[in-house]
Write a protein that holds these residues in place. Structure first.
Motif, PDB file in Angstrom:
ATOM      1  N   GLU A 102       0.828  -1.209   0.000  1.00 60.10           N
ATOM      2  CA  GLU A 102       0.000   0.000   0.000  1.00 60.10           C
ATOM      3  C   GLU A 102       0.862   1.259   0.000  1.00 60.10           C
ATOM      4  O   GLU A 102       0.646   2.174  -0.810  1.00 60.10           O
ATOM      5  N   HIS A 103       1.852   1.314   0.892  1.00 64.36           N
ATOM      6  CA  HIS A 103       2.669   2.522   1.019  1.00 64.36           C
ATOM      7  C   HIS A 103       3.613   2.711  -0.170  1.00 64.36           C
ATOM      8  O   HIS A 103       4.031   3.832  -0.451  1.00 64.36           O
ATOM      9  N   LYS A 104       3.911   1.634  -0.879  1.00 62.17           N
ATOM     10  CA  LYS A 104       4.753   1.760  -2.073  1.00 62.17           C
ATOM     11  C   LYS A 104       3.928   1.977  -3.335  1.00 62.17           C
ATOM     12  O   LYS A 104       4.470   2.129  -4.425  1.00 62.17           O
ATOM     13  N   GLY A 105       2.593   1.996  -3.180  1.00 65.54           N
ATOM     14  CA  GLY A 105       1.719   2.248  -4.317  1.00 65.54           C
ATOM     15  C   GLY A 105       1.652   1.113  -5.320  1.00 65.54           C
ATOM     16  O   GLY A 105       1.338   1.333  -6.490  1.00 65.54           O
ATOM     17  N   GLN A 106       1.917  -0.111  -4.889  1.00 62.08           N
ATOM     18  CA  GLN A 106       1.898  -1.273  -5.786  1.00 62.08           C
ATOM     19  C   GLN A 106       0.495  -1.887  -5.770  1.00 62.08           C
ATOM     20  O   GLN A 106       0.226  -2.847  -5.049  1.00 62.08           O
ATOM     21  N   MET A 107      -0.405  -1.315  -6.584  1.00 61.15           N
ATOM     22  CA  MET A 107      -1.814  -1.688  -6.532  1.00 61.15           C
ATOM     23  C   MET A 107      -2.069  -3.128  -6.992  1.00 61.15           C
ATOM     24  O   MET A 107      -2.889  -3.837  -6.408  1.00 61.15           O
ATOM     25  N   ASN A 108      -1.372  -3.568  -8.024  1.00 63.27           N
ATOM     26  CA  ASN A 108      -1.562  -4.951  -8.484  1.00 63.27           C
ATOM     27  C   ASN A 108      -1.105  -5.941  -7.417  1.00 63.27           C
ATOM     28  O   ASN A 108      -1.777  -6.948  -7.144  1.00 63.27           O
ATOM     29  N   GLU A 109       0.036  -5.653  -6.808  1.00 65.65           N
ATOM     30  CA  GLU A 109       0.548  -6.499  -5.731  1.00 65.65           C
ATOM     31  C   GLU A 109      -0.411  -6.480  -4.537  1.00 65.65           C
ATOM     32  O   GLU A 109      -0.691  -7.523  -3.937  1.00 65.65           O
ATOM     33  N   LEU A 110      -0.909  -5.300  -4.222  1.00 65.59           N
ATOM     34  CA  LEU A 110      -1.844  -5.157  -3.099  1.00 65.59           C
ATOM     35  C   LEU A 110      -3.103  -5.984  -3.335  1.00 65.59           C
ATOM     36  O   LEU A 110      -3.584  -6.682  -2.431  1.00 65.59           O
ATOM     37  N   TYR A 111      -3.630  -5.927  -4.560  1.00 61.89           N
ATOM     38  CA  TYR A 111      -4.848  -6.680  -4.886  1.00 61.89           C
ATOM     39  C   TYR A 111      -4.609  -8.190  -4.735  1.00 61.89           C
ATOM     40  O   TYR A 111      -5.439  -8.910  -4.167  1.00 61.89           O
ATOM     41  N   GLN A 112      -3.462  -8.660  -5.222  1.00 67.31           N
ATOM     42  CA  GLN A 112      -3.146 -10.085  -5.127  1.00 67.31           C
ATOM     43  C   GLN A 112      -3.005 -10.527  -3.670  1.00 67.31           C
ATOM     44  O   GLN A 112      -3.455 -11.613  -3.289  1.00 67.31           O
ATOM     45  N   LEU A 113      -2.381  -9.686  -2.846  1.00 66.47           N
ATOM     46  CA  LEU A 113      -2.200 -10.027  -1.428  1.00 66.47           C
ATOM     47  C   LEU A 113      -3.536 -10.078  -0.692  1.00 66.47           C
ATOM     48  O   LEU A 113      -3.770 -10.972   0.130  1.00 66.47           O
ATOM     49  N   VAL A 114      -4.428  -9.121  -0.986  1.00 68.26           N
ATOM     50  CA  VAL A 114      -5.764  -9.118  -0.356  1.00 68.26           C
ATOM     51  C   VAL A 114      -6.545 -10.358  -0.780  1.00 68.26           C
ATOM     52  O   VAL A 114      -7.196 -11.019   0.040  1.00 68.26           O
ATOM     53  N   THR A 115      -6.477 -10.688  -2.074  1.00 70.68           N
ATOM     54  CA  THR A 115      -7.174 -11.876  -2.586  1.00 70.68           C
ATOM     55  C   THR A 115      -6.664 -13.140  -1.908  1.00 70.68           C
ATOM     56  O   THR A 115      -7.448 -14.001  -1.499  1.00 70.68           O
ATOM     57  N   THR A 116      -5.331 -13.242  -1.776  1.00 74.12           N
ATOM     58  CA  THR A 116      -4.728 -14.413  -1.134  1.00 74.12           C
ATOM     59  C   THR A 116      -5.187 -14.546   0.308  1.00 74.12           C
ATOM     60  O   THR A 116      -5.489 -15.643   0.789  1.00 74.12           O
ATOM     61  N   PHE A 117      -5.258 -13.408   1.017  1.00 73.51           N
ATOM     62  CA  PHE A 117      -5.702 -13.424   2.416  1.00 73.51           C
ATOM     63  C   PHE A 117      -7.134 -13.953   2.520  1.00 73.51           C
ATOM     64  O   PHE A 117      -7.431 -14.828   3.346  1.00 73.51           O
ATOM     65  N   LEU A 118      -8.037 -13.439   1.688  1.00 76.78           N
ATOM     66  CA  LEU A 118      -9.443 -13.856   1.753  1.00 76.78           C
ATOM     67  C   LEU A 118      -9.616 -15.325   1.366  1.00 76.78           C
ATOM     68  O   LEU A 118     -10.412 -16.045   1.981  1.00 76.78           O
ATOM     69  N   LEU A 119      -8.867 -15.759   0.359  1.00 76.24           N
ATOM     70  CA  LEU A 119      -8.956 -17.168  -0.050  1.00 76.24           C
ATOM     71  C   LEU A 119      -8.465 -18.093   1.061  1.00 76.24           C
ATOM     72  O   LEU A 119      -9.032 -19.157   1.294  1.00 76.24           O
ATOM     73  N   ARG A 120      -7.413 -17.673   1.735  1.00 81.73           N
ATOM     74  CA  ARG A 120      -6.878 -18.468   2.854  1.00 81.73           C
ATOM     75  C   ARG A 120      -7.932 -18.579   3.958  1.00 81.73           C
ATOM     76  O   ARG A 120      -8.124 -19.667   4.525  1.00 81.73           O
ATOM     77  N   GLN A 121      -8.607 -17.478   4.266  1.00 80.28           N
ATOM     78  CA  GLN A 121      -9.659 -17.502   5.277  1.00 80.28           C
ATOM     79  C   GLN A 121     -10.761 -18.490   4.903  1.00 80.28           C
ATOM     80  O   GLN A 121     -11.264 -19.236   5.746  1.00 80.28           O
ATOM     81  N   PHE A 122     -11.118 -18.479   3.612  1.00 85.37           N
ATOM     82  CA  PHE A 122     -12.180 -19.371   3.155  1.00 85.37           C
ATOM     83  C   PHE A 122     -11.722 -20.833   3.195  1.00 85.37           C
ATOM     84  O   PHE A 122     -12.464 -21.717   3.634  1.00 85.37           O
ATOM     85  N   GLU A 123     -10.502 -21.089   2.761  1.00 87.78           N
ATOM     86  CA  GLU A 123      -9.974 -22.465   2.746  1.00 87.78           C
ATOM     87  C   GLU A 123      -9.865 -23.038   4.158  1.00 87.78           C
ATOM     88  O   GLU A 123     -10.140 -24.214   4.385  1.00 87.78           O
ATOM     89  N   LYS A 124      -9.456 -22.193   5.095  1.00 90.25           N
ATOM     90  CA  LYS A 124      -9.283 -22.641   6.475  1.00 90.25           C
ATOM     91  C   LYS A 124     -10.585 -22.549   7.273  1.00 90.25           C
ATOM     92  O   LYS A 124     -10.596 -22.789   8.485  1.00 90.25           O
ATOM     93  N   GLN A 125     -11.687 -22.172   6.578  1.00 92.87           N
ATOM     94  CA  GLN A 125     -12.994 -22.056   7.224  1.00 92.87           C
ATOM     95  C   GLN A 125     -12.951 -21.081   8.407  1.00 92.87           C
ATOM     96  O   GLN A 125     -13.511 -21.331   9.481  1.00 92.87           O
ATOM     97  N   ILE A 126     -12.249 -19.955   8.185  1.00 92.10           N
ATOM     98  CA  ILE A 126     -12.174 -18.904   9.207  1.00 92.10           C
ATOM     99  C   ILE A 126     -13.040 -17.742   8.726  1.00 92.10           C
ATOM    100  O   ILE A 126     -12.596 -16.933   7.916  1.00 92.10           O
TER     101      ILE A 126
END
Length: 460
Positions: A102-126
Motif C-alpha cells: 500500500e505505502h509503495k503504491g503497488q496496486m496490483n501487488e496489493l490486490y493479489q495479497l488481499v485476494t490471497t488473504f481472503l482465499l486463505r480464510q475461506f480455505e481454512k474455514q475462518i
C-alpha cells in the motif's frame, strides 16, 4: 543509549557472540525506546555468526520498521522468511506485506495479497475479515466484484444471512449498474455457485434462484414457481425492475405487462432508472403517443348567403401544440410554488409523456431550488435527458461539464462522462469521444458499453 554505542564498538571488534548474549538480556527488559536499534544489532551479531534472526524477533523488527516508514527494509526482511514458517505466521506476515504494498503504491501487488488473504480464510474455514483489511478493501477495491464475492462466501460460513443478503444484493445490482452487459451471465452464475455452498440460506435462496434463472433460463416447469416467489419477496423498486427485465428476457410479455403496473405503483418508482439501465422496458410505463391519421382535405360547397354575421371558429378549433402547452405550463410554474422534489417528479412525468420542452421548464425551476450537490446532480441528469431528446447537444455538453464539477462519487462521474462521450459522437467529434471513453475504461473497464463504443469508433 550508552550500551548501544558499547555494543557497536564490540561489533567492530567482531565480538559477535558476546554482543548476542548482552542484547538478549536487554531484550528481556521492558525498555522499548531502543528496541529497534537493539534488534538491528542483534540481527547483525547473528549474521556475523552465520545465524538467522528468530522469526518472532524478525516479525517484531518488521513491525518497528513499518512504523518508521522503512518499507524497503520490511520487504527485505520478509523475503528471508522460509515458506514453512510463513504459513505458521500467515496473518502477521500477510498484513506486513499488504501495508508495504500500500505505502509503495503497488496496486496490483496489493490486490493479489488481499485476494490471497481472503482465499486463505475461506480455505481454512475462518469466517472473519479483519477490520484493518476491511479498510483496505473499502479504500481501494470497494466495487471489486471478485473480492465482494469472497466476502459473501465468508458471510455464508458464519451463517450471517443479514450480511449475506446485503452483499448479494450489491453484487447483483453491480452487474447492471456498474458494468457492461458483457459477462453479466457469468457473474450471476458465480454468485449462484457461492450461494449454493451456504447451509442456512433462508431468503438467500430467492436470490440464488434469480441468478440461476437469469444466467441459464427456464429449464423445467417447476422454476415458474420460483418466479412467483421472487414476485412476492422483492418489494423494493430496483429488484422489481430487475425481475421485470428477467420476465421480459424470458418472453413472458403478458406477465411483464401485468407486473409493470405493480412496479409503477411502488413509492420508490423512478422512470429515470429505466431510462438509464432498461430503456427497452420504457414502453411499459409510457403510453405510446397517439398519431391521428392524416386525412385529405375535404371541401364543401360554400354557402354564399350571409344571413347572419360570419364568425370564424379557426383559432378555437386548432388543437393545442406543445408550444401552446409550454406557454401554459410556464405560466403555471411562474405563479405556483413547487418544492424541488415536486418539480423533479413533474419533469419525469413530462418526459414520460414525451413533452421534453415542458419537462425542461420544470427542471430549470428545480435547479433554482437545489439545496445540495445531490439535488443538483439529479436535476442535471434530468436536464441532460431533456436536451438529448431536443437534440440540443451543445447545451447538453455544458450540463455535463457543470455536473462533473460537483460530482464526487465514482458512479456520478462515470455517468456524466459517458454522457459526454455520447454527445461527442452525436456531434461527430470522434477524437474527443475516444478520449472520454478511454478515460472511462481506465476507471472501470466494464462500465456500460464504453469498451464496445470505443472499439466501434476505432474501426471507423
Amino acid at each position: 543509549m550508552d550500551f548501544i554505542i558499547q555494543f557497536r564498538q564490540m561489533m567492530a571488534e567482531q565480538k559477535f557472540f558476546e554482543v548476542q548474549k548482552l542484547i538478549e538480556v536487554q531484550l528481556s527488559l521492558p525498555n522499548t525506546s531502543t528496541r529497534r536499534d537493539l534488534l538491528q544489532l542483534y540481527e547483525e551479531a547473528l549474521i556475523g555468526q552465520q545465524k538467522t534472526l528468530p522469526v518472532q524477533f524478525l516479525l517484531e523488527l518488521c513491525e518497528l520498521e513499518t512504523h518508521a516508514g522503512n518499507f524497503d527494509r520490511v520487504h527485505e526482511l520478509l523475503e528471508n522468511i522460509p515458506s514453512e514458517v510463513s504459513q505458521k505466521y500467515f496473518h502477521t506476515i500477510q498484513k506486513l506485506k499488504i501495508q508495504t504494498a500500500e505505502h509503495k503504491g503497488q496496486m496490483n501487488e496489493l490486490y493479489q495479497l488481499v485476494t490471497t488473504f481472503l482465499l486463505r480464510q475461506f480455505e481454512k474455514q475462518i469466517p472473519n475479515v479483519p477490520f484493518w483489511l476491511e479498510g483496505i478493501i473499502e479504500k481501494y477495491f470497494k466495487f471489486d466484484f471478485a473480492l465482494r464475492l469472497q466476502k459473501l462466501g465468508l458471510a455464508l460460513l458464519l451463517n450471517d444471512v443479514k450480511t449475506g443478503e446485503e452483499l448479494v444484493r450489491s453484487l447483483i445490482l453491480s452487474c447492471v449498474e456498474k458494468s457492461s452487459p458483457k459477462g453479466t451471465s457469468q457473474k450471476l452464475q458465480s454468485i449462484a455457485e457461492v450461494l449454493r455452498a451456504g447451509q442456512q440460506k433462508a431468503q438467500l435462496e430467492v436470490y440464488q434462484n434469480f441468478c440461476l434463472i437469469s444466467s441459464q433460463g427456464i429449464s423445467e416447469k417447476g422454476e415458474y414457481k420460483k418466479l412467483v416467489e421472487m414476485i412476492i419477496y422483492f418489494d423494493d423498486f430496483k429488484f422489481q425492475a430487475l425481475l421485470l427485465n428477467l420476465l421480459y428476457q424470458l418472453g413472458l410479455l403478458e406477465e411483464v405487462q401485468n407486473y409493470a403496473t405493480v412496479v409503477r405503483s411502488n413509492p420508490e418508482y423512478d422512470f429515470v432508472y429505466f431510462d438509464k439501465y432498461f430503456a427497452h422496458l420504457k414502453p411499459y410505463f409510457v403510453p405510446p403517443k397517439k398519431v391521428e391519421p392524416k386525412s385529405g382535405p375535404q371541401f364543401e360547397s360554400p354557402d354564399l348567403k350571409l344571413d347572419e354575421k360570419y364568425r370564424s371558429e379557426l383559432f378555437s378549433a386548432l388543437p393545442e401544440s406543445e408550444e401552446n402547452e409550454e406557454h401554459n405550463y410556464a405560466h403555471l410554474f411562474k405563479h405556483q410554488e413547487f418544492s424541488f422534489d415536486q418539480l423533479s417528479d413533474l419533469a419525469v412525468s413530462f418526459l414520460q409523456s414525451e413533452m421534453p420542452k415542458v419537462s425542461l421548464i420544470a427542471v430549470n425551476e428545480a435547479l433554482k431550488k437545489v439545496q445540495s450537490d445531490r439535488d443538483f446532480l439529479k436535476a442535471s441528469y434530468l436536464k441532460l435527458t431533456c436536451l438529448l431528446q431536443l437534440k440540443d447537444y451543445r447545451a447538453a455538453m455544458d450540463v455535463c461539464l457543470m455536473a462533473l464539477d460537483k460530482a464526487t462519487s465514482r458512479d456520478d462521474i462515470l455517468s456524466f462522462m459517458y454522457g459526454q462521450a455520447e454527445l461527442y459522437i452525436r456531434l461527430n467529434e470522434r477524437k474527443q469521444a475516444k478520449i472520454i471513453l478511454s478515460k472511462i475504461i481506465s476507471i472501470d473497464s466494464k462500465y456500460r458499453l464504453a469498451k464496445e463504443r470505443l472499439e466501434k469508433l476505432n474501426e471507423i
